[in-house]
Design an enzyme around this catalytic site. Sequence first.
Site, PDB file in Angstrom:
ATOM      1  N   LYS A  32       4.674   5.414  -6.565  1.00 34.67           N
ATOM      2  CA  LYS A  32       5.326   6.735  -6.835  1.00 34.67           C
ATOM      3  C   LYS A  32       6.346   7.003  -5.714  1.00 34.67           C
ATOM      4  O   LYS A  32       7.289   7.592  -6.154  1.00 34.67           O
ATOM      5  CB  LYS A  32       4.377   7.892  -6.907  1.00 34.67           C
ATOM      6  N   THR A  33       6.084   6.756  -4.540  1.00 35.31           N
ATOM      7  CA  THR A  33       7.104   7.042  -3.505  1.00 35.31           C
ATOM      8  C   THR A  33       8.409   6.403  -3.544  1.00 35.31           C
ATOM      9  O   THR A  33       9.507   6.677  -3.346  1.00 35.31           O
ATOM     10  CB  THR A  33       6.653   6.678  -2.188  1.00 35.31           C
ATOM     11  N   ASP A 219       5.887  15.763  -4.473  1.00 39.24           N
ATOM     12  CA  ASP A 219       4.828  14.579  -4.503  1.00 39.24           C
ATOM     13  C   ASP A 219       3.483  15.318  -4.275  1.00 39.24           C
ATOM     14  O   ASP A 219       3.162  16.299  -3.738  1.00 39.24           O
ATOM     15  CB  ASP A 219       5.068  13.884  -3.077  1.00 39.24           C
ATOM     16  N   ARG A 603      -8.695   2.473  -2.703  1.00 40.24           N
ATOM     17  CA  ARG A 603      -7.874   2.023  -1.379  1.00 40.24           C
ATOM     18  C   ARG A 603      -8.156   0.512  -1.168  1.00 40.24           C
ATOM     19  O   ARG A 603      -7.323   0.100  -0.326  1.00 40.24           O
ATOM     20  CB  ARG A 603      -8.732   2.771  -0.357  1.00 40.24           C
TER      21      ARG A 603
END
Length: 740
Positions: A32-33, A219, A603
């Site tokens: 997404k970043t 975000d 994670r």
Amino acid sequence: MSIYDSLNTEQREAVFHTEGPLLILAGAGSGKTRVLTHRIAYLIDEKKVNPWNILAITFTNKAAGEMRERVDRLVGYGSESVWVATFHSTCVRILRRYIDRLGYDTKFAIYDADDQKTVMKDVCKRLNIDTKVYKERAILSAISSAKDELIGPEEYEMRQQGDFSKKRIAEAYKEYQKQLKNNNALDFDDLIVKTVELFQNCPDVLDYYQERFRYIMVDEYQDTNTAQFQLISILARKYHNLCVVGDDDQSIYKFRGANIGNILNFEQVFPDAFVVKLEQNYRSTQNILNAANDVIRNNVGRKEKCLWTDNGEGEKIEFHQFLTGYDEAEYVVGDIGRRTRLGECEYKDCAILYRTNAQSRLFEEKFLMANIPYRIIGGINFYARKEIKDLLCYLKTVDNARDDLAVRRIINVPKRGIGATTLARVQDFALEHGMSFYDALRAADQIPSLGRSAVKLKPFVTFIQTLRSQTEFLSVKELLEQIIEQTGYVKELEAEGTEEAQARIENIDELLSKTADYEESAEEPTLSGFLEEVALVADIDSLDDDGNHVVLMTLHSAKGLEFPYVYMAGMEDGMFPSYMAATSDDPGDLEEERRLCYVGITRAMRHLTMTCARQRMVRGETQYNRTSRFMEEIPKDLLTFSNISASRKEEAAVPREKAKNAFQQAKEVFQAKAFDPKDFQVKKSDKLDYEVGDTVRHIKFGVGMVEKIVDGGKDYEVTVNFEKYGIKKMFAAFAKLKKI
């Protein structure tokens, strides 16, 4: 080759859709970043949007810093004009310019949790609120929840008609806000609330920022609360170019006021919204993603997504059940040690995730014994330590003398012989004349009740006034050095000569380094700017990427991070999901716990180990819990099982004495005979099992090295340098040291 060719189909779709509301549902590890930064580059390069007109908001300084770096790399010239910041720092920048419209000084202070508690203690004292009935923390929590929903003191009071306890909280809320205003201070919630208030009351200010921010990107949208949603909605109202990125499956901050409805109902609020789903994961193996998908699909309140990857199937997830929490910790620490010895990974590649902070203790003990470096994320914030807060309060007083909290903290640091009665009289005078505490100190000669005590206040006022006059030509670092030198703060610590004092001196050195770093990185370094930056630091922002140590943290702290090897500990009902969530009448509580489990699983990059214990000591009592229901939601073909406790049948077969409650323990002590001195006679050993230079273990202090052994006649006096507790002297018969 274009920079956009490296994006997948869905990512390109999100990048190229620039006009109107856009909802990007970005699954864990879906880049997404990358999408946000490429979208900024596309707006500037292809759509010829002025960088000045772009605002990108995220939640942590760490995330904002990473986005800033990527934008600078992609965009190059002009990228510095793009406003990339957190919600709170965005609001601070706006309020620094315009908060005077709301009756505050632009040099307002920002109060952290400790400051808030100090103010609330004072409020409760003034209003005669019994803090045994109404805890300060509970009142502050209620106030924070109200602010998250943009409910002010007056409205809150109106809503509590007929509820006496809530009415007392309403009184505290009103007085608390009054105190903050008097101190020219805002808490973290106020930063958002006051910005919304500013926009609602000042159309010209709102119009300026609506014109400034024609393209807005947010975000981690699933973590926004009602106040943040309102802030963004107001800003985007003029041009409607609002792009929000988030994952409803990772909404885990309900306890902080996050409203999952903001992302679930986005299309209802913005009917013309375009929706893109990012489901390709670049972080984990398919087995890990399958487990996450199977767990989260049990939630009802979500938007359908299914993560997939090209990373291959990967190893199965390890699941181990142990007899006790001690066995669990021993295995996990041992497994990390084994993998690092074999060269599979480094310490920094491993993370242990758990539901509550209390679970870290057993792992810490085992790491110390195994001599494995570790770091806990979410401990005491560096800026919350006494010596740091003292020096920061000096800087705050110089910057904003209306901050009564800061002034009262340092007026006797170092000791100036100013008594509590004197301070109380100054406070009364300040209240009577509607002035700040510091202004009352300056007018000490005019306070009749002070008498000769007024003389003791003058040196402090003179010192602060001198520092204030020097701010124009001294840097922040030089100002801090002046404070340290003039107050003799470090000299006093040096005179103590203890290890604790030395550690505090090192912390002060680190603060000086921080001021130097700030002055190098800031475009226009100022004292206000430094204090603002310090106030907005979060725990997770302190995670050191360079250190080689195992990371221990709660599942909440782990969001946004990734590790090749992840250990999820305490997978038992009652621990995770928590007992409160498992027994709650609100199904949303259990769904939030399941989202937390999804976050933990995703994670892991290469390998995931999940563990539980049949029995665990919680709050001094042994609990017996069944395996977490979340484990049962993972298909068995994705797991490899081992019941470690099954290999300890003999141990398990021994009947364990039921834990005694406090009453039973007290009864036994009461009925026991008074001690007989004969029971405490120590017999000296003929020979010790260890000698100088040996490594030994103590039941309380852990591992250490023997530095000296003295034959004292009746017993040996042993000096040991322990890894965690430093040098201790003890008699051998009592110490019962074991050679390792």
